[in-house]
Design a protein around this motif. Structure first.
Motif, PDB file in Angstrom:
ATOM      1  N   VAL A   1       2.269   4.348   7.547  1.00 43.39           N
ATOM      2  CA  VAL A   1       1.121   4.056   8.460  1.00 43.39           C
ATOM      3  C   VAL A   1      -0.312   4.488   7.931  1.00 43.39           C
ATOM      4  CG1 VAL A   1       0.047   4.603  10.613  1.00 43.39           C
ATOM      5  CG2 VAL A   1       2.421   4.248  10.820  1.00 43.39           C
TER       6      VAL A   1
ATOM      7  N   ILE B   1       6.985   6.542  13.741  1.00 43.84           N
ATOM      8  CA  ILE B   1       6.417   5.200  13.694  1.00 43.84           C
ATOM      9  C   ILE B   1       6.188   4.589  12.340  1.00 43.84           C
ATOM     10  CG2 ILE B   1       3.782   4.590  14.215  1.00 43.84           C
ATOM     11  CD1 ILE B   1       3.593   7.206  15.731  1.00 43.84           C
TER      12      ILE B   1
ATOM     13  N   SER C   1      -1.045  -1.040  13.113  1.00 42.21           N
ATOM     14  CA  SER C   1      -0.760   0.670  13.010  1.00 42.21           C
ATOM     15  C   SER C   1      -1.706   1.537  14.042  1.00 42.21           C
ATOM     16  CB  SER C   1      -1.075   0.987  11.616  1.00 42.21           C
ATOM     17  OG  SER C   1       0.016   0.358  10.788  1.00 42.21           O
TER      18      SER C   1
ATOM     19  N   PHE D   1      -5.138  12.083  16.694  1.00 44.05           N
ATOM     20  CA  PHE D   1      -3.765  12.603  16.866  1.00 44.05           C
ATOM     21  C   PHE D   1      -4.376  14.115  17.346  1.00 44.05           C
ATOM     22  CE2 PHE D   1      -1.141   9.334  14.718  1.00 44.05           C
ATOM     23  CZ  PHE D   1      -0.108   9.510  15.388  1.00 44.05           C
TER      24      PHE D   1
ATOM     25  N   CYS E   1      -0.617   0.811  17.591  1.00 49.29           N
ATOM     26  CA  CYS E   1       0.420   1.416  17.942  1.00 49.29           C
ATOM     27  C   CYS E   1       0.424   2.840  18.219  1.00 49.29           C
ATOM     28  CB  CYS E   1       1.584   1.121  16.881  1.00 49.29           C
ATOM     29  SG  CYS E   1       3.227   1.766  17.291  1.00 49.29           S
ATOM     30  N   CYS E   2      -0.226   3.558  17.025  1.00 50.04           N
ATOM     31  CA  CYS E   2      -0.574   4.924  17.252  1.00 50.04           C
ATOM     32  C   CYS E   2      -1.405   5.304  18.581  1.00 50.04           C
ATOM     33  CB  CYS E   2      -1.218   5.346  15.866  1.00 50.04           C
ATOM     34  SG  CYS E   2       0.276   5.529  14.385  1.00 50.04           S
TER      35      CYS E   2
ATOM     36  N   LEU F   1       5.087   9.391  10.287  1.00 51.16           N
ATOM     37  CA  LEU F   1       4.345   8.301  10.077  1.00 51.16           C
ATOM     38  C   LEU F   1       5.225   7.594   8.736  1.00 51.16           C
ATOM     39  CD1 LEU F   1       1.056   9.641  10.566  1.00 51.16           C
ATOM     40  CD2 LEU F   1       2.296   8.392  12.216  1.00 51.16           C
TER      41      LEU F   1
ATOM     42  N   LEU G   1       2.578  16.446  12.595  1.00 58.90           N
ATOM     43  CA  LEU G   1       2.650  14.937  11.902  1.00 58.90           C
ATOM     44  C   LEU G   1       3.229  15.175  10.358  1.00 58.90           C
ATOM     45  CD1 LEU G   1      -0.918  13.574  12.656  1.00 58.90           C
ATOM     46  CD2 LEU G   1       1.400  13.207  13.719  1.00 58.90           C
TER      47      LEU G   1
END
Length: 133
Positions: free
Chosen positions: A93, A16, A70, A109, A73-74, A90, A118
């Protein structure tokens, strides 16, 4: 997204990257292109409200700030990615977000993709986020 970043890390990570978050021009276009259901817009809009972000139907994605893009999108990917172990990278981000929104995004998340690991991209390559807070 830098094609070099994607080429280098795309096999091992869901990348991302703030440099290229979307393919479509509106969230509705993005949802259609990703083959998701029509109700996903309202789900993402509700999620965005946690961040104080109000989505507007038909609004062009580039008209949102970088941090807002951001977040959108996430959240979109959190609802579309499989709920299994996967690695998410990421790229710039978290740097686009206020401390409050950064913490809130990492909490989302953890809640929506608890099996995901992550990482952030550093000068030395991906660095795992040990704790999502």
């Amino acid at each position: 997204m830098s094609f070099a970043t994607l080429a280098e890390y795309g096999r091992d990570y869901c990348v991302i990257d703030t440099h290229n978050l979307f393919v479509g021009t509106t969230l509705e276009d993005e949802i259609l292109l990703l083959g998701a259901g029509d109700d996903l817009f309202s789900v993402i809009a509700q999620e965005c409200s946690r961040f104080g972000l109000q989505l507007e139907p038909g609004r062009k994605l580039p008209s949102y700030s970088g941090g807002e893009q951001s977040i959108i999108c996430c959240l979109l990917l959190m609802h579309l990615l499989p709920k299994e172990k996967l690695c998410v990278l990421l790229v710039h981000v978290l740097e686009t977000l206020s401390p409050r929104n950064r913490s809130l995004l990492l909490d989302r998340f953890a809640a929506l993709l608890p099996a995901a690991s992550l990482s952030v991209l550093t000068e030395n390559g991906p660095k795992p986020l040990a704790d999502h807070v």
